[in-house]
Design a protein around this motif. Structure first.
Motif: not given
Length: 332
Positions: A90-94, A167-170, A175-178
């Motif tokens: 919700k706040d941070t996704s990866m 990852a952008l659903a919420l 957005l963390i992109m590894d």
């Protein structure tokens, strides 16, 4: 620029039979709102360990042993299980490393979107979930009729875009992109990163971008941090990290890139091998491989200090600005 994330003196250890191994040592940085911050460095330098720390995804034998992680002023390390469940996605996704393999091979894409929506109570029924999922597929340029297909029915680049859509659903703020484009060819890499940049401009989220490819990072990021052996050794604006490096390691990375224009030049690698984190020597960790190392470097560990406007470097004797690597930013 308002700070979205603040990392202060972060330390992450791995517990082994031979004792603790410190994979991230006293790392501090921040990510501003709508900013793209890049982290670069050799394999094993701690980039992914930092990324996992921001979402508290570590499992034993890894543990965050010291430091602070603040998200909009809120203490991430102090969150309980319920707060973490809400914070993640919700706040941070990866977008994880080898993201193409992150999709469940026996579930349709629609099911995997619905799983996220239902876990966070953002839909009332399946019909609403399908509509939201179709909207996300449109955003990443995938035909909506593909929603009910399985991952193996997609190409590598399409699977990558599906993972970004998940990852952008919420609509997270970070957005963390590894290393999200490691397994893709250069044409697809560019298409995906251009789409990510467009989405960032449209939705206003921040990005932590992790990759080995400095040339790719320079094109996308606002600032870049250079990691070496678990430490942040330089942090600078992206336009200066290759053309005006101040740390000898960053200088060596710049010399490792071929020029695309002008005369052919001999490539210069960085001598030696990465440091064994279970046997860290006294002084600067890069000293055994550094062409500028002095006795002072072998005795005292340098601290990350200011080195000009919006720049920090951890070096006893930083590179002079006029001493630029052979492959400058314009040549990348």
């Amino acid at each position: 620029m308002k700070k979205l994330v603040e990392v202060k003196n972060l330390c992450v250890d791995y517990i082994t039979f031979d004792g603790r191994v410190r994979a991230v040592n006293d790392v501090s940085f921040h990510i501003g709102e709508r900013e793209i911050l890049g982290l670069a460095g050799e394999s094993g330098c701690g980039k992914s360990t930092i990324a996992y720390s921001l979402m508290r995804l570590h499992r034993p034998p890894a543990m965050i042993s010291d430091g602070e992680i603040l998200f909009e002023g809120q203490d991430v390390l102090g969150m309980n299980d319920e707060e973490l469940r809400s914070f993640r996605w919700k706040d941070t996704s990866m977008v994880f490393q080898s993201a193409m393999n992150c999709l469940n091979p026996v579930k349709t894409i629609e099911y995997q979107f619905r799983d996220i929506f239902e876990a966070h109570n953002v839909v009332k029924n399946r019909e609403e979930s399908i509509e939201k999922a179709k909207e996300l597929l449109r955003i990443v340029d995938i035909p909506t009729e593909r929603l009910f297909d399985y991952p193996h029915q997609f190409s590598g680049g399409m699977r990558q875009r599906v993972v970004i859509a998940l990852a952008l659903a919420l609509k997270p703020k970070l957005l963390i992109m590894d290393e999200p484009t490691t397994a893709l060819d250069v044409v697809v890499q560019r298409e995906i990163l251009q789409k990510v940049y467009q989405l960032k401009e449209e939705f206003g989220f921040s990005i932590l971008f992790i990759t080995h490819d400095l040339s790719l990072m320079v094109e996308l990021c606002d600032r870049i941090g250079i990691m070496y052996s678990g430490q942040l050794v330089e942090l600078a604006p992206a336009k200066e990290i290759l053309s005006k490096p101040k740390h000898p390691y960053a200088h060596g990375l710049g010399d490792s890139f071929p020029t695309l224009h002008g005369e052919l030049q001999e490539m210069k690698g960085i001598p030696g091998t990465p440091l064994d984190l279970s046997n860290v020597p006294q002084g600067c960790r890069f000293a055994p491989r550094c062409f500028k190392a002095t006795e002072a470097c072998r005795q005292a560990e340098p601290k990350l200090v200011g080195a000009g406007e919006n720049r920090w470097v951890a070096c006893h004797d930083p590179m002079p600005i006029e001493s630029t690597p052979s492959s400058t930013l314009e040549a990348v």
